[in-house]
Design a protein around this motif. Structure first.
Motif, PDB file in Angstrom:
ATOM      1  N   THR A 181      -1.458  -5.554   4.741  1.00  0.00           N
ATOM      2  CA  THR A 181      -0.778  -3.809   4.062  1.00  0.00           C
ATOM      3  C   THR A 181      -1.360  -3.069   5.217  1.00  0.00           C
ATOM      4  OG1 THR A 181      -1.557  -3.500   2.486  1.00  0.00           O
ATOM      5  CG2 THR A 181       0.357  -5.194   2.545  1.00  0.00           C
ATOM      6  N   VAL A 182      -2.576  -2.519   4.747  1.00  0.00           N
ATOM      7  CA  VAL A 182      -3.334  -1.611   5.525  1.00  0.00           C
ATOM      8  C   VAL A 182      -2.636  -1.032   6.983  1.00  0.00           C
ATOM      9  CG1 VAL A 182      -5.303  -0.252   6.042  1.00  0.00           C
ATOM     10  CG2 VAL A 182      -4.659  -1.612   3.986  1.00  0.00           C
ATOM     11  N   LEU A 183      -2.580  -2.921   7.521  1.00  0.00           N
ATOM     12  CA  LEU A 183      -2.337  -3.030   9.004  1.00  0.00           C
ATOM     13  C   LEU A 183      -0.899  -2.564   9.447  1.00  0.00           C
ATOM     14  CD1 LEU A 183      -5.001  -5.443  10.153  1.00  0.00           C
ATOM     15  CD2 LEU A 183      -4.700  -3.331  10.341  1.00  0.00           C
ATOM     16  N   LEU A 184      -0.389  -3.575   9.034  1.00  0.00           N
ATOM     17  CA  LEU A 184       1.164  -3.481   9.376  1.00  0.00           C
ATOM     18  C   LEU A 184       1.911  -1.896   7.856  1.00  0.00           C
ATOM     19  CD1 LEU A 184       1.997  -7.308   8.935  1.00  0.00           C
ATOM     20  CD2 LEU A 184       1.524  -5.761  11.317  1.00  0.00           C
ATOM     21  N   VAL A 231      -1.619  12.588   4.036  1.00  0.00           N
ATOM     22  CA  VAL A 231      -1.782  13.695   2.596  1.00  0.00           C
ATOM     23  C   VAL A 231      -1.562  12.206   1.465  1.00  0.00           C
ATOM     24  CG1 VAL A 231      -1.694  14.881   0.891  1.00  0.00           C
ATOM     25  CG2 VAL A 231      -1.644  15.644   3.010  1.00  0.00           C
ATOM     26  N   VAL A 232      -0.501  11.506   1.384  1.00  0.00           N
ATOM     27  CA  VAL A 232       0.068  10.942   1.005  1.00  0.00           C
ATOM     28  C   VAL A 232      -0.232   8.941   0.643  1.00  0.00           C
ATOM     29  CG1 VAL A 232       2.478   9.505  -0.813  1.00  0.00           C
ATOM     30  CG2 VAL A 232       2.464  11.941   0.709  1.00  0.00           C
ATOM     31  N   PHE A 233      -0.199   8.556   1.899  1.00  0.00           N
ATOM     32  CA  PHE A 233      -0.354   6.943   2.004  1.00  0.00           C
ATOM     33  C   PHE A 233      -1.846   7.307   2.932  1.00  0.00           C
ATOM     34  CE2 PHE A 233       4.384   7.017   2.527  1.00  0.00           C
ATOM     35  CZ  PHE A 233       4.232   6.759   0.636  1.00  0.00           C
ATOM     36  N   GLY A 234      -1.765   7.241   3.407  1.00  0.00           N
ATOM     37  CA  GLY A 234      -3.451   7.638   4.286  1.00  0.00           C
ATOM     38  C   GLY A 234      -4.167   7.424   3.473  1.00  0.00           C
ATOM     39  N   PRO A 235      -4.675   8.525   2.272  1.00  0.00           N
ATOM     40  CA  PRO A 235      -5.739   8.091   2.012  1.00  0.00           C
ATOM     41  C   PRO A 235      -6.275   6.825   0.766  1.00  0.00           C
ATOM     42  CG  PRO A 235      -5.458  10.421   1.083  1.00  0.00           C
ATOM     43  CD  PRO A 235      -4.231   9.588   1.731  1.00  0.00           C
ATOM     44  N   TYR A 236      -5.019   6.247   0.228  1.00  0.00           N
ATOM     45  CA  TYR A 236      -4.986   4.734  -0.519  1.00  0.00           C
ATOM     46  C   TYR A 236      -4.822   4.159   0.510  1.00  0.00           C
ATOM     47  CZ  TYR A 236      -2.266   0.253  -2.221  1.00  0.00           C
ATOM     48  OH  TYR A 236      -2.360  -0.969  -2.718  1.00  0.00           O
ATOM     49  N   HIS A 237      -5.126   4.337   2.115  1.00  0.00           N
ATOM     50  CA  HIS A 237      -4.809   2.703   2.609  1.00  0.00           C
ATOM     51  C   HIS A 237      -6.056   3.066   3.056  1.00  0.00           C
ATOM     52  CE1 HIS A 237      -0.350   2.780   2.061  1.00  0.00           C
ATOM     53  NE2 HIS A 237      -0.243   1.315   2.728  1.00  0.00           N
ATOM     54  N   LEU A 238      -6.572   3.873   4.001  1.00  0.00           N
ATOM     55  CA  LEU A 238      -8.734   3.955   4.288  1.00  0.00           C
ATOM     56  C   LEU A 238      -9.653   3.769   2.798  1.00  0.00           C
ATOM     57  CD1 LEU A 238      -7.855   7.263   5.906  1.00  0.00           C
ATOM     58  CD2 LEU A 238      -7.797   4.509   6.968  1.00  0.00           C
ATOM     59  N   LEU A 262     -13.063   4.544  -9.806  1.00  0.00           N
ATOM     60  CA  LEU A 262     -11.990   6.178  -9.895  1.00  0.00           C
ATOM     61  C   LEU A 262     -10.732   6.689  -8.297  1.00  0.00           C
ATOM     62  CD1 LEU A 262     -10.896   7.979 -12.129  1.00  0.00           C
ATOM     63  CD2 LEU A 262     -13.294   9.694 -11.825  1.00  0.00           C
ATOM     64  N   VAL A 263     -12.139   6.511  -7.472  1.00  0.00           N
ATOM     65  CA  VAL A 263     -11.602   7.005  -6.427  1.00  0.00           C
ATOM     66  C   VAL A 263     -10.428   6.478  -5.952  1.00  0.00           C
ATOM     67  CG1 VAL A 263     -11.713   7.931  -3.213  1.00  0.00           C
ATOM     68  CG2 VAL A 263     -14.078   8.016  -5.589  1.00  0.00           C
ATOM     69  N   TYR A 264     -10.551   4.748  -5.877  1.00  0.00           N
ATOM     70  CA  TYR A 264      -9.496   3.871  -5.743  1.00  0.00           C
ATOM     71  C   TYR A 264      -7.626   4.682  -6.181  1.00  0.00           C
ATOM     72  CZ  TYR A 264      -6.216  -0.076  -4.189  1.00  0.00           C
ATOM     73  OH  TYR A 264      -5.135  -0.431  -4.109  1.00  0.00           O
ATOM     74  N   ARG A 265      -8.255   4.216  -7.365  1.00  0.00           N
ATOM     75  CA  ARG A 265      -7.088   4.433  -8.736  1.00  0.00           C
ATOM     76  C   ARG A 265      -6.537   6.259  -8.849  1.00  0.00           C
ATOM     77  NH1 ARG A 265      -4.029   0.931 -11.108  1.00  0.00           N
ATOM     78  NH2 ARG A 265      -4.269   2.399 -12.296  1.00  0.00           N
ATOM     79  N   LEU A 270      -1.649   8.721  -6.022  1.00  0.00           N
ATOM     80  CA  LEU A 270      -1.079   9.711  -5.029  1.00  0.00           C
ATOM     81  C   LEU A 270       0.146   9.770  -4.266  1.00  0.00           C
ATOM     82  CD1 LEU A 270      -4.346  11.338  -3.489  1.00  0.00           C
ATOM     83  CD2 LEU A 270      -2.627  12.907  -5.451  1.00  0.00           C
ATOM     84  N   THR A 271       0.246   8.631  -4.440  1.00  0.00           N
ATOM     85  CA  THR A 271       1.339   7.476  -3.130  1.00  0.00           C
ATOM     86  C   THR A 271       3.104   7.621  -4.060  1.00  0.00           C
ATOM     87  OG1 THR A 271       1.588   5.252  -4.161  1.00  0.00           O
ATOM     88  CG2 THR A 271       0.040   5.679  -2.549  1.00  0.00           C
ATOM     89  N   SER A 272       2.368   7.863  -4.954  1.00  0.00           N
ATOM     90  CA  SER A 272       4.180   8.607  -5.447  1.00  0.00           C
ATOM     91  C   SER A 272       4.102   9.801  -5.069  1.00  0.00           C
ATOM     92  CB  SER A 272       3.378   8.142  -7.132  1.00  0.00           C
ATOM     93  OG  SER A 272       2.883   9.512  -7.573  1.00  0.00           O
ATOM     94  N   LEU A 273       3.623  10.428  -5.093  1.00  0.00           N
ATOM     95  CA  LEU A 273       3.776  12.254  -4.498  1.00  0.00           C
ATOM     96  C   LEU A 273       4.448  11.976  -2.702  1.00  0.00           C
ATOM     97  CD1 LEU A 273       0.625  13.722  -4.428  1.00  0.00           C
ATOM     98  CD2 LEU A 273       2.347  13.878  -5.560  1.00  0.00           C
ATOM     99  N   ASN A 274       5.414  10.773  -2.241  1.00  0.00           N
ATOM    100  CA  ASN A 274       6.346  11.237  -1.462  1.00  0.00           C
ATOM    101  C   ASN A 274       7.743  10.836  -2.022  1.00  0.00           C
ATOM    102  OD1 ASN A 274       6.520   8.221  -2.726  1.00  0.00           O
ATOM    103  ND2 ASN A 274       7.454   8.123  -1.011  1.00  0.00           N
ATOM    104  N   THR A 275       7.723  10.723  -3.104  1.00  0.00           N
ATOM    105  CA  THR A 275       9.166  11.500  -3.772  1.00  0.00           C
ATOM    106  C   THR A 275       9.331  12.591  -4.483  1.00  0.00           C
ATOM    107  OG1 THR A 275       7.916  11.058  -5.647  1.00  0.00           O
ATOM    108  CG2 THR A 275       8.582   9.143  -5.155  1.00  0.00           C
TER     109      THR A 275
END
Length: 326
Positions: A181-184, A231-238, A262-265, A270-275
């Motif tokens: 999922t990170v790659l694709l 900002v939204v998807f980057g931290p979660y995937h990295l 904690l950092v990962y959670r 943050l991914t919900s901020l895209n809404t």
């Protein structure tokens, strides 16, 4: 190795994620509903195009994701104990994952559409149609659902600890799925965004025929998409990429899980901020969008008044605002 043996601090993310989800739900739900209402009236007035189809799918994806947030808030209040059983957990988990990656794909389609409209406006007319956009929408939903279904099977529910969409430490199969999922779902879309942004930037510099107003709208679209990815998807995937790659090679998975939990959670939340950002496409991509929305809301207020009569629709009504550049 179970979650109990890992001794994870499951209560440390509850306050932060509850605040994020509560804010996103309270602000995102009305803004997405208003944008959908505006798109409905824009389509009725003759302003439909392939962009409208992509934005519509993006907003529908956001609404489905928003509707899962109250359940996640209740899950956090119970300190990561899902109270609604396996079936509800699997349904909500699939909806969450599918809509995250469907949003990513529709953002890519909007960026590609803008690139074709600006760089190749004449050659792309046969591709940039409502029918093609509808087919692409169906393909995105189908492929995303099948991809997530294969990766999340056999279950996202852990019955002993009653964890939903969580596993500590994860299996090697799930870690490989998350790396995919990170790659694709992130690296490839980032490459597409970089390619389209570079071409659009070169065309804007070389083309004097594009007005300053249109340039601001084009730049606004690119800023919203870039903010979503960075900002939204980057931290979660990295952070997720580091977590799951490390879990495949480490001999002490519980120690790794405790250090990054904690950092990962929080990055996950943050991914919900895209809404909150996606409704901005309605205003950047649709000409006179605010005026169209104000007119539709004014008509609703007039029709809601006691004794008011709904004016008949004239057959000679003026065409509504169009999407630019066409």
């Amino acid at each position: 190795m179970s979650n109990h043996s890992c001794n994870l601090p499951l209560d440390t993310d509850c306050f932060g994620l509850t605040c994020i989800y509560g804010l996103v739900f309270c602000v995102g739900l009305p803004s997405n509903l208003l944008s959908l209402w505006g798109l409905y009236h824009l389509g009725r007035s003759g302003g439909g195009s392939c962009q409208l189809v992509y934005i519509l799918n993006l907003l529908l994806s956001d609404l489905l994701q928003l509707l899962t947030l109250p359940l996640w808030i209740l899950y956090l209040r119970e300190v990561h104990r899902w109270p609604y059983g396996r079936l509800a957990c699997e349904l909500v988990g699939y909806v969450f994952y599918v809509n995250v990656y469907a949003s990513v794909m529709f953002l890519c389609l909007i960026a590609l559409d803008r690139c074709l409209a600006i760089v190749h406006p004449l050659m792309s007319r046969g591709v940039r149609t409502v029918r093609v956009a509808a087919v692409m929408g169906v393909a995105v939903w189908s492929l995303t659902f099948l991809f997530c279904l294969c990766g999340l099977l056999p279950s996202v529910y852990e019955p002993q600890q009653r964890l939903c969409l969580e596993q500590y430490p994860v299996t090697a199969r799930f870690a490989r799925f998350k790396i995919a999922t990170v790659l694709l779902g992130f690296m490839l879309p980032c490459a597409i965004l970089g390619y389209t942004s570079a071409h659009i930037g070169v065309t804007l510099r070389r083309s004097p025929s594009i007005s300053a107003h249109e340039r601001r709208r084009i730049v606004g679209v690119l800023v919203v998409i870039t903010t979503n990815f960075v900002v939204v998807f980057g931290p979660y995937h990295l952070v997720g990429g580091y977590r799951f790659l490390s879990l495949l090679v480490t001999s002490r998975p519980c120690e790794l899980e405790r250090s990054i939990f904690l950092v990962y959670r929080l990055c996950y939340g943050l991914t919900s901020l895209n809404t909150l950002l996606d409704p901005l496409f309605y205003f950047f991509l649709c000409a006179d969008a605010r005026m169209e929305l104000q007119r539709s809301l004014s008509r609703c207020r007039r029709s809601a008044k006691p004794g008011s009569r709904v004016q008949p629709v004239s057959n000679n009504r003026r065409p509504g605002p169009s999407l630019i550049p066409s």
